[in-house]
Motif scaffolding. Structure first.
Motif, PDB file in Angstrom:
ATOM      1  N   ILE A 138      12.529   2.648  12.435  1.00 27.49           N
ATOM      2  CA  ILE A 138      13.529   2.038  11.550  1.00 27.49           C
ATOM      3  C   ILE A 138      14.752   2.945  11.584  1.00 27.49           C
ATOM      4  N   PRO A 139      15.780   2.542  12.329  1.00 27.58           N
ATOM      5  CA  PRO A 139      16.977   3.380  12.411  1.00 27.58           C
ATOM      6  C   PRO A 139      17.681   3.486  11.054  1.00 27.58           C
ATOM      7  N   GLU A 140      18.271   4.627  10.807  1.00 25.82           N
ATOM      8  CA  GLU A 140      18.958   4.862   9.535  1.00 25.82           C
ATOM      9  C   GLU A 140      20.030   3.803   9.266  1.00 25.82           C
ATOM     10  N   PHE A 146       9.500   6.083   1.334  1.00 23.19           N
ATOM     11  CA  PHE A 146       8.841   4.794   1.582  1.00 23.19           C
ATOM     12  C   PHE A 146       9.132   4.318   3.005  1.00 23.19           C
ATOM     13  N   LEU A 147      10.402   4.350   3.408  1.00 23.55           N
ATOM     14  CA  LEU A 147      10.765   3.885   4.745  1.00 23.55           C
ATOM     15  C   LEU A 147      10.145   4.755   5.835  1.00 23.55           C
ATOM     16  N   ILE A 148      10.102   6.050   5.618  1.00 23.42           N
ATOM     17  CA  ILE A 148       9.479   6.963   6.582  1.00 23.42           C
ATOM     18  C   ILE A 148       7.986   6.673   6.688  1.00 23.42           C
ATOM     19  N   ALA A 149       7.342   6.441   5.557  1.00 24.53           N
ATOM     20  CA  ALA A 149       5.912   6.147   5.559  1.00 24.53           C
ATOM     21  C   ALA A 149       5.622   4.808   6.249  1.00 24.53           C
ATOM     22  N   LYS A 203       0.839  -1.205   0.000  1.00 21.47           N
ATOM     23  CA  LYS A 203       0.000   0.000   0.000  1.00 21.47           C
ATOM     24  C   LYS A 203       0.875   1.257   0.000  1.00 21.47           C
ATOM     25  N   VAL A 204       1.902   1.246   0.834  1.00 22.72           N
ATOM     26  CA  VAL A 204       2.811   2.396   0.904  1.00 22.72           C
ATOM     27  C   VAL A 204       3.585   2.540  -0.409  1.00 22.72           C
ATOM     28  N   LEU A 205       4.057   1.437  -0.957  1.00 17.29           N
ATOM     29  CA  LEU A 205       4.750   1.497  -2.252  1.00 17.29           C
ATOM     30  C   LEU A 205       3.836   2.051  -3.340  1.00 17.29           C
ATOM     31  N   GLY A 206       2.567   1.725  -3.277  1.00 12.92           N
ATOM     32  CA  GLY A 206       1.601   2.242  -4.248  1.00 12.92           C
ATOM     33  C   GLY A 206       1.476   3.750  -4.187  1.00 12.92           C
TER      34      GLY A 206
END
Length: 83
Positions: A58-60, A46-49, A12-15
């Motif tokens: 999610i640590p950098e 994407f990772l932030i979402a 969903k996020v990738l979309g």
């Protein structure tokens, strides 16, 4: 939340990040950025979402581990299991 729920959330996020992409053709074991032809900024978004959607930090330093759909799911299952 199980693996399928996490996978569905990732898709969903990738979309939202790559609305023109055919996510049904996304191979789970191939690099997401290469398949969707997204740049590093889009992938960061994407990772932030995902972080916001799933409420998982999610640590950098872990970004490099999240390259395929499968590795993202496994990472998130592990992170969420440690809450």
């Amino acid at each position: 939340m199980n693996r399928d729920d996490i996978r569905d959330t990732l898709l969903k996020v990738l979309g939202r990040i790559a609305p023109e992409a055919d996510l049904t053709a996304l191979k789970p074991d191939v690099n997401i950025r290469e398949q969707l032809d997204v740049d590093s900024m889009d992938f960061l978004n994407f990772l932030i979402a995902v972080d916001k959607e799933l409420k998982v930090d999610i640590p950098e330093r872990d970004y490099g581990r999240l390259t395929t759909l499968d590795t993202c799911v496994e990472y998130l299952v592990d992170r969420m299991g440690r809450k």
